[in-house]
Design a protein around this motif. Structure first.
Motif, short mmCIF file in Angstrom:
data_model
loop_
_atom_site.label_atom_id
_atom_site.label_comp_id
_atom_site.label_asym_id
_atom_site.label_seq_id
_atom_site.Cartn_x
_atom_site.Cartn_y
_atom_site.Cartn_z
N PHE A 1 0.54 -1.36 0.17
CA PHE A 1 -0.16 -0.17 0.00
C PHE A 1 1.06 1.47 0.10
CE2 PHE A 1 -2.63 -3.30 1.42
CZ PHE A 1 -4.41 -3.08 0.79
N GLY A 2 2.29 1.11 -0.67
CA GLY A 2 3.15 2.42 -0.21
C GLY A 2 2.92 2.74 0.51
N VAL A 3 3.33 1.77 2.26
CA VAL A 3 3.31 2.89 3.57
C VAL A 3 4.99 2.29 3.44
CG1 VAL A 3 2.68 2.32 6.07
CG2 VAL A 3 1.05 2.19 4.65
N PRO A 4 5.10 3.55 4.16
CA PRO A 4 6.60 2.87 4.68
C PRO A 4 6.69 1.98 5.88
CG PRO A 4 6.72 5.46 4.31
CD PRO A 4 5.72 4.81 4.12
N HIS A 5 7.93 1.48 5.81
CA HIS A 5 7.95 -0.18 6.89
C HIS A 5 8.95 0.91 7.92
CE1 HIS A 5 7.77 -2.82 10.03
NE2 HIS A 5 9.11 -3.58 9.07
N LEU A 6 8.97 1.74 8.60
CA LEU A 6 11.19 2.47 9.15
C LEU A 6 10.84 2.21 10.73
CD1 LEU A 6 8.74 6.27 8.91
CD2 LEU A 6 11.01 4.02 7.80
N PRO A 7 12.07 2.03 10.79
CA PRO A 7 12.71 2.13 12.70
C PRO A 7 12.14 2.69 14.02
CG PRO A 7 14.91 2.54 10.99
CD PRO A 7 13.45 2.57 9.93
N VAL A 8 11.23 2.30 14.27
CA VAL A 8 10.55 2.49 15.10
C VAL A 8 10.50 1.99 16.84
CG1 VAL A 8 9.72 4.52 13.66
CG2 VAL A 8 8.50 2.04 14.61
N PHE A 9 9.83 2.76 17.42
CA PHE A 9 10.07 2.43 18.68
C PHE A 9 9.15 1.21 18.98
CE2 PHE A 9 8.90 2.09 23.20
CZ PHE A 9 10.93 1.82 23.50
N GLU A 10 9.52 0.02 19.59
CA GLU A 10 7.90 -1.09 19.86
C GLU A 10 8.89 -1.86 20.95
OE1 GLU A 10 6.68 -4.07 20.15
OE2 GLU A 10 4.88 -2.78 20.13
N PRO A 11 7.95 -1.69 22.48
CA PRO A 11 8.63 -2.30 23.63
C PRO A 11 9.33 -3.48 23.58
CG PRO A 11 6.89 -1.07 24.55
CD PRO A 11 6.61 -1.40 22.64
N THR A 12 8.61 -4.61 22.47
CA THR A 12 9.01 -5.58 22.24
C THR A 12 10.70 -5.52 21.71
OG1 THR A 12 8.35 -6.00 20.48
CG2 THR A 12 6.87 -7.35 22.05
N VAL A 13 10.69 -4.73 20.96
CA VAL A 13 12.37 -4.58 20.57
C VAL A 13 13.90 -4.53 21.54
CG1 VAL A 13 13.63 -3.60 18.74
CG2 VAL A 13 11.11 -4.06 17.91
N PRO A 14 13.45 -3.34 21.94
CA PRO A 14 14.88 -3.07 23.58
C PRO A 14 14.50 -4.72 24.58
CG PRO A 14 13.39 -1.78 23.53
CD PRO A 14 13.28 -1.81 22.41
N ALA A 15 13.56 -5.23 24.79
CA ALA A 15 13.44 -6.34 25.48
C ALA A 15 14.30 -7.32 25.17
CB ALA A 15 11.40 -6.63 25.81
N TRP A 16 13.35 -7.78 24.00
CA TRP A 16 14.53 -8.38 22.92
C TRP A 16 16.06 -8.59 22.56
CZ3 TRP A 16 13.23 -13.54 21.48
CH2 TRP A 16 13.76 -14.56 20.14
N VAL A 17 17.10 -7.01 22.97
CA VAL A 17 17.85 -6.82 22.65
C VAL A 17 18.93 -6.99 24.12
CG1 VAL A 17 19.46 -4.81 21.83
CG2 VAL A 17 17.34 -5.61 20.46
N ALA A 18 18.06 -6.89 24.84
CA ALA A 18 18.56 -7.03 26.12
C ALA A 18 18.88 -8.38 26.71
CB ALA A 18 17.15 -6.27 27.13
N HIS A 19 17.81 -8.94 25.74
CA HIS A 19 18.21 -10.61 25.99
C HIS A 19 18.93 -10.85 25.28
CE1 HIS A 19 15.12 -10.15 29.61
NE2 HIS A 19 15.34 -11.27 29.75
#
Length: 561
Positions: free
Chosen positions: A338-356
């Motif tokens: 749909f022409g929607v950009p997929h951008l690197p944004v904040f989602e709490p699962t990301v830092p939680a996953w990276v922390a482990h």
């Protein structure tokens, strides 16, 4: 696994505590404060106007700032009603007969009344704010109508399927122009600015075009106008760019105060330009154009450009711990439509996953809006398979570079992104350990069975012909599974559905899980009972996010610590 689940739960909860600030409109914001379950209306200085036990989808303060019109829903479905908030008392008066779904409110200059197209009932509604009396005028259901500010009585946009959108000055009845897709209109001192699929046009009140701005490499995602100052937010080459334009169309200097962060919105309010910025490990915040760039968080996000099989350059934004190296358990997220950009944004699962110890990648694939109109066209319609091919190419590049391994890789996608992720996983056995889809229409041969499915057919190239149906059969995740005779190479599958979804039915996910289980493949379905396709309460988001993280930790065989 119980200890790891508890640790992931704790990490996710910690990162969910960050607030979700909103951009100001006439001195008010719609935001979620730290530790609260859903957004509330506040003054820009933080004082609460109202925090209702429900969901506010939109807000529109009156010119005199005494009242705020809101779209209010009792649950997480996208079907809402009109509400009027008295700013002084915080009282909320609901109008359940005025049924809305992301509809723009047009206030009178004296703030005594408002107009809104009640799209759920195809009616133009006029409301006297003080008395609560309202009138309704039926509109033609064959058209989609919207109101925008401009002129002396506002502007009316009328969309007819297959014929584009026409914009009219309501005071004169004059047609100002027609565009393939119109996203917004804004008043200028002596004219109108139109934001459409191909760029922006500045028009005189007569409809004469003063100037236009076209840039096929730029996908515009937001526009804000105050008097004759125009600020445009867009995505070019996978990054957000903010630039100013004056009343003559001359381009001013690019606004770069937010560094490498992703800008998700812009707003001029009381003469000040505000920007909403965030990153995978940087919680959202509101800054002005003179603020300093955000500090780098623990961990890192870096851009990887990789070649596609046809020579095109694809981009992946990799977020991983600052210390150590791969291969790591990796969540590869996509959209591609749909022409929607997929951008690197904040989602709490990301830092939680990276922390482990895990890594997270935002894949920018054709069909999305990361590189303008040509990029979108290359992965939509009859070319929809290209989005799947691009995701597979990014996955292989991450494996070839030692960032992850097939047994540590999980593909994830929501809505259309879930279709792309599942199709990629099922077309390429052995590519990944798991795949997660959320609210995805996984049966592309039955799109019309979903509430909004008829509008998706062109995105997937379904014109009803035998050729298009055969192409969809090779792309549809459900068809790919049903045509198999064994489970060899198939990943573990988690299909998430939303109990209050008013766009996508759960039946596709159920059928896909059943087909996989008949083959002997590990597959299960999980439902978030009170979640919907739009805004959701924090507890629903937490349960959904934890389910994804627990599944990913399990299928990557203990790679997460």
């Amino acid at each position: 696994m119980t200890a790891l689940r508890d640790a992931l739960d704790e990490a996710l909860t910690a990162h969910e505590r960050h607030p979700r600030p909103g951009l100001p409109v006439r001195g008010f914001v719609l935001d979620r404060a730290a530790g609260t379950p859903r957004p509330a209306l506040r003054h820009a200085d933080g004082r609460t106007v109202i925090a209702p036990d429900g969901h506010i989808h939109r807000m529109s303060p009156s010119p005199d700032r005494r009242h705020i019109a809101i779209e209010w829903a009792a649950d997480a479905s996208e079907d809402a009603v009109l509400g009027i908030v008295d700013v002084a008392s915080g009282a909320l008066r609901l109008h359940p007969e005025i049924r809305l779904r992301y509809d723009t409110v047009l206030w009178s200059d004296d703030s005594r009344c408002l107009e809104v197209v009640a799209s759920r009932d195809d009616a133009l509604v006029t409301l006297d704010v003080d008395s609560g009396a309202w009138t309704s005028t039926p509109l033609e259901p064959a058209h989609r109508s919207r109101l925008f500010p401009g002129g002396t009585r506002g502007l009316l946009a009328r969309t007819t399927r297959g014929q584009g959108t026409s914009l009219f000055d309501r005071a004169t009845g004059r047609q100002l122009g027609r565009w393939n897709a119109l996203h917004g209109a804004f008043p200028l001192t002596d004219g109108v600015l139109v934001w459409h699929a191909d760029g922006v046009d500045a028009l005189a009140c007569s409809g004469t075009t003063r100037w236009t701005r076209r840039d096929d490499s730029l996908r515009i995602t937001d526009v804000t106008v105050a008097d004759d100052r125009i600020v445009i937010l867009g995505v070019r080459d996978g990054r957000t760019v903010v630039s100013g334009v004056d009343a003559t169309g001359a381009r001013e200097a690019t606004i770069a105060a937010v560094g490498e962060s992703t800008t998700t919105g812009v707003r001029i309010d009381d003469g000040i330009l505000y920007l909403a910025v965030e990153g995978p490990l940087t919680p959202p915040r509101i800054v002005t154009e003179t603020d300093a760039a955000p500090e780098a968080p623990t961990g890192q996000t870096r851009r990887l450009d990789v070649p596609a099989r046809d020579g095109e350059t694809l981009t992946a934004h990799l977020t991983a711990p600052a210390e150590g190296s791969g291969p790591r358990p990796l969540l590869l997220a996509c959209y591609g439509g749909f022409g929607v950009p997929h951008l690197p944004v904040f989602e709490p699962t990301v830092p939680a996953w990276v922390a482990h110890g895990g890594a997270y990648v935002t894949a920018q694939i054709r069909g999305g809006g990361e590189r303008g109109g040509s990029w979108r066209a290359a992965g939509s319609g009859a070319r929809k398979q290209q989005a799947v091919d691009d995701l597979a190419d990014i996955a292989r590049a991450l494996i070839d570079r030692g960032i992850t391994r097939p047994d540590l890789l999980v593909l994830v996608g929501a809505s259309l992104g879930g279709v792309v992720a599942a199709s990629c996983a099922f077309q390429h056995p052995g590519l990944c350990a798991g795949v997660v889809t959320t609210a995805a229409p996984l049966d592309l041969l039955s799109l019309a069975e979903h509430p909004l499915g008829a509008g998706w057919r062109s995105e997937f190239g379904d014109d009803g012909s035998a050729a298009s149906r055969n192409r969809l059969r090779r792309l549809s995740p459900l068809a790919l599974v049903e045509e198999r005779t064994d489970a060899e190479g198939l990943p573990a599958f988690l299909g998430i559905t939303l109990g209050r979804d008013t766009r996508v039915r759960a039946i596709d996910t159920r059928r896909t899980v059943d087909a996989l289980q008949r083959l002997g493949a590990p597959a299960r379905m999980w439902t978030a009972p009170s979640a919907g396709h739009g805004a959701n309460a924090l507890d629903d988001l937490h349960a959904l996010g934890l389910t994804v993280l627990e599944f990913a930790a399990d299928v990557t065989s203990g790679g997460i610590r």
